[in-house]
Motif scaffolding. Structure first.
Motif, PDB file in Angstrom:
ATOM      1  N   MET A 173       0.837  -1.212   0.000  1.00  0.00           N
ATOM      2  CA  MET A 173       0.000   0.000   0.000  1.00  0.00           C
ATOM      3  C   MET A 173       0.870   1.260   0.000  1.00  0.00           C
ATOM      4  N   ASN A 174       1.881   1.288   0.877  1.00  0.00           N
ATOM      5  CA  ASN A 174       2.740   2.482   0.961  1.00  0.00           C
ATOM      6  C   ASN A 174       3.411   2.771  -0.378  1.00  0.00           C
ATOM      7  N   ASN A 176       2.391   1.933  -3.374  1.00  0.00           N
ATOM      8  CA  ASN A 176       1.512   2.160  -4.533  1.00  0.00           C
ATOM      9  C   ASN A 176       0.442   3.228  -4.350  1.00  0.00           C
ATOM     10  N   ARG A 177       0.256   3.704  -3.128  1.00  0.00           N
ATOM     11  CA  ARG A 177      -0.861   4.626  -2.875  1.00  0.00           C
ATOM     12  C   ARG A 177      -0.740   5.902  -3.730  1.00  0.00           C
ATOM     13  N   ALA A 180      -1.135   5.163  -7.456  1.00  0.00           N
ATOM     14  CA  ALA A 180      -2.550   4.943  -7.812  1.00  0.00           C
ATOM     15  C   ALA A 180      -3.254   6.282  -7.995  1.00  0.00           C
ATOM     16  N   GLU A 181      -2.960   7.215  -7.111  1.00  0.00           N
ATOM     17  CA  GLU A 181      -3.619   8.534  -7.175  1.00  0.00           C
ATOM     18  C   GLU A 181      -3.227   9.248  -8.472  1.00  0.00           C
ATOM     19  N   ILE A 265      -7.164   0.397  -5.237  1.00  0.00           N
ATOM     20  CA  ILE A 265      -6.883   1.181  -4.029  1.00  0.00           C
ATOM     21  C   ILE A 265      -7.362   2.627  -4.172  1.00  0.00           C
ATOM     22  N   ARG A 266      -7.356   3.153  -5.394  1.00  0.00           N
ATOM     23  CA  ARG A 266      -7.905   4.519  -5.528  1.00  0.00           C
ATOM     24  C   ARG A 266      -9.418   4.489  -5.306  1.00  0.00           C
ATOM     25  N   ALA A 269     -10.017   4.110  -1.583  1.00  0.00           N
ATOM     26  CA  ALA A 269      -9.566   5.263  -0.778  1.00  0.00           C
ATOM     27  C   ALA A 269     -10.610   6.374  -0.722  1.00  0.00           C
ATOM     28  N   GLU A 284      -7.068  -3.283   4.053  1.00  0.00           N
ATOM     29  CA  GLU A 284      -6.827  -2.082   3.241  1.00  0.00           C
ATOM     30  C   GLU A 284      -7.797  -0.972   3.612  1.00  0.00           C
ATOM     31  N   LEU A 288      -6.604   2.669   4.816  1.00  0.00           N
ATOM     32  CA  LEU A 288      -7.047   3.859   4.083  1.00  0.00           C
ATOM     33  C   LEU A 288      -7.990   4.730   4.904  1.00  0.00           C
TER      34      LEU A 288
END
Ligand code: UD1
Ligand code: UDP
Length: 359
Positions: A173-174, A176-177, A180-181, A265-266, A269, A284, A288
């Motif tokens: 997650m760290n 790719n976050r 992804a945004e 993940i986007r 989120a 996740e 998030l």
């Protein structure tokens, strides 16, 4: 040190991405894909997006009953291990690929390292619970994401080789976050506004294989009336097709194909709430800071419930509607899955383990 990593299902590709990157700094890694998941959107997309090295072996096992699928993997993995002679076999999570990898290695006296060791739902009706227990008991190194996992192992008499490393999904997650945004356009593509929709995932046999449960979940989504984006797992699509409900989805429910990780993940989120029976998605949602409504009676990720960010509602229509309308976490999240250096710790522990070749 020569490590044979075994993956086969969607969550394992996501988990292996940060670990593989780390291991290859210091070790030789052979990547074995069992072929349990094989659709482009369930497998290749993750290799492409997350820059996971191409598997050295794809065993092409595919779908089947538990016994046939696990048995076919067992034989095929054994052949590869006999040829490659790794120092350690690394397995992830709780799927049939995990169990087959652990068992094939243990029978050849190759040490087994298990990532996500010690998780328990205490529900033996779940195929994953059987896989977890058997894999842990066949493992020599047990990489636990939480203190609860360590306690669970202790209660079964497993105390040797146990390490608290945190959760590799935090690492993923760290990493790719932000990407992804930047890259994902999923909200725009689906046509939803930040904070104004639900995300839904369902793939547990206890839900998908039970027509009433699926009807209750879809009925609750219809009653809640909010836009709900539902990336559909192939198992679930197949069941919905058999129940004849694909053509009569509630207007506010948007069924879409399984998503790649960056889109997923986007999408999560910016959701108002997440409804899921997935293990990974519960974690996740917590990472998030999105309230999670779990469509199960139990969970192995009990910390998320204790922290007040996850509520277990099963597949009861009224409970689901009530949670969609009213569930609201009271406090800020604490760091319960580690700080995102699980992969680094795993690499170091492997390097200084008794299984590393000297010289
Ligand atoms: C598996 C894991 C589960 C994990 C999930 C992650 C086991 C016992 N279950 O469940 O723990 O949470 O993966 O997603 O290992 N199918 C396709 N295309 C694919 C893959 C599957 O169409 O690429 C369909 C097939 O009809 C197949 C069904 O989905 O029979 C189920 O696939 P399978 O891998 O057996 O189990 P999952 O439900 O995916
Ligand atoms: N996921 C994804 N696309 C989807 C649904 C899930 O990338 O359409 C990701 C999700 O973000 C999480 C992982 O897949 O990282 C969870 O896998 P899944 O729910 O299939 O399995 P489980 O975690 O329950 O074993």
């Amino acid at each position: 040190m020569k490590i044979a990593s075994i993956v086969g299902a969607r969550p394992q590709f996501i988990k292996c991405a940060p670990v593989s990157r780390e291991l290859r700094n210091e070790h030789e890694e052979i990547l074995i894909h069992t072929g349990q998941h094989y659709d482009h959107g369930m497998s290749e997309v993750f290799f492409e997006e997350l820059a996971i090295p191409k598997p050295d072996y794809n065993l092409g096992i595919g779908s089947g009953t538990h016994g046939r699928q696990t048995g076919a993997m067992l034989g095929a993995i054994e052949d590869v291990l006999e040829k490659e002679k790794p120092d350690v076999v690394l397995v992830y999570g709780d799927t049939n690929s995990t169990l087959a990898g652990a068992l094939a290695a243990a029978k050849l006296h190759v040490p087994v390292a298990h990532i996500e060791a010690g998780l328990r739902s205490f529900d033996r009706g779940m195929p994953e619970e059987v896989n977890r227990v058997l894999t842990d008991h066949a493992s020599d190194l047990l990489f636990c994401p939480t203190e609860t996992a360590i306690r669970n192992l202790g209660a079964e008499g497993i105390t040797k080789g146990v390490h608290l490393v945190g959760d590799v999904m935090v690492d993923a997650m760290n990493y790719n976050r932000g990407i992804a945004e930047e890259r994902s356009r999923i909200l725009e593509d689906v046509g939803v506004e930040p904070g104004g929709y639900l995300v839904v995932t369902v793939h547990r046999p206890s839900n998908t294989d039970d027509r009433e449960n699926m009807a209750a979940i879809l009925g609750a989504l219809a009653e809640a009336g909010k836009p709900a984006v539902f990336p559909v797992h192939p198992r679930t699509r197949k069941c919905l097709g058999e129940y004849g409900v694909l053509a009569e989805m509630p207007e506010n429910v948007r069924l879409i194909e399984p998503l790649g990780y960056l889109d997923m993940i986007r999408l999560m989120a910016h959701a108002e709430k997440i409804l899921t029976d997935s293990g990974g998605v519960q974690k996740e949602a917590y990472m998030l800071g999105v309230p999670c409504i779990t469509l199960r009676e139990n969970t192995e990720w009990v910390e998320t419930v204790e922290a007040g960010w996850n509520v277990l509602v099963g597949a009861g229509r009224e409970k689901i509607v009530d949670a969609i309308r009213h569930f609201s976490p009271g406090s800020r999240q604490k760091e319960i899955f580690g700080n995102g250096n699980a992969s680094v710790l795993i690499g170091k522990i492997l390097a200084r383990s008794q299984y590393a070749r000297s010289g």
